[in-house]
Design an enzyme around this catalytic site. Sequence first.
Site: not given
Length: 390
Positions: A278, A310, A332
């Site tokens: 995450h 990640g 991300g």
Amino acid sequence: MADEWFETVAIAQQRAKRRLPKSVYSSLISASEKGITVADNVAAFSELGFAPHVIGAAEKRDMSTTVMGQDISMPVLISPTGVQAVHPDGEVAVARAAAARGTAMGLSSFASKTIEDVIAANPKIFFQIYWLGGRDAIAERVERARQAGAVGLIVTTDWTFSHGRDWGSPKIPEQMNLRTILRLSPEAIVRPRWLWKFGKTLRPPDLRVPNQGRRGEPGPAFFAAYGEWMGTPPPTWDDIAWLRELWGGPFMLKGVMRVDDAKRAVDAGVSAISVSNHGGNNLDGTPASIRALPAVAAAVGDQVEVLLDGGIRRGSDVVKAVALGARAVLVGRAYLWGLAANGQAGVENVLDILRGGIDSALMGLGHSSIHDLRSDDILIPADFVRRLGR
């Protein structure tokens, strides 16, 4: 404009920091507790080296692949991230950028734009959900995603609601009313470009999550949905199997770090898994995703598609991940910094940076395709890999 272009993801981050109000920028870099995991996600890639070939590089390199049945131009997808209100166009701008560069996008159930509007901008959308509100509520959201045309489902399970961030938690207001605007004005007034972008739309940043409600409804405020999520008991493996059967299409489980969990995911019938912690926003002290990837890929890579997210900051990171067993990666923070720096064009810029880095690394390794990559292309320190579980 020429001066909007940036050469690296690091420069995109610098521009995002300059252009966003402090509290908004902090939400893009936040991580749990001490930040051990978020730092290791990035640092671990630097521990890996290349074993280059000096002769035999092909004239052109093929980067195309497929993920959950979708053709993509390179092994990079947009990872689902919540409330992309760093730019007025938010997830719609990101979807357009992904479409322009030939890749797919994961859309968060905590997005600030509706799934219908995002799919109109890019048909290759995987809708991401959390286990929130029980089976009946989840079934409604799944059906809405199906009706909107989502081509796959991503279920994120790796969340423990960690507390005690050493640099402070992001200060996301519950709603953007006059009181909030006045409170944030000292930060915003020194970021005139960001303020002007929203000022032109005559709409403040949207802090609602419309995909948590029924189509046509505004949806709950971010923190109302977040509170419900915190109060929902975590799913069981039976819940995952139920959800996979309910969806009946391509299905990714995001947040797998252990070999035994990967095997259970295969038993539950998933199409793909993403080795992920995450982005360091979960249980601090978890190893970098890239350290866990080789063992997971070796255990289940011949049964399901294995992805990684990640720490990806450059194209060479993507190549390292693919060589160690990933079919593709999800990014991300990198694209969020691009979005903050220059909207849709900034996201396209980030994807171009990654593509250029992949091409350069393939050329240096003497490969004509990402599908030729193998672990012996990578120099792996003896104590690098972490096998979690059995």
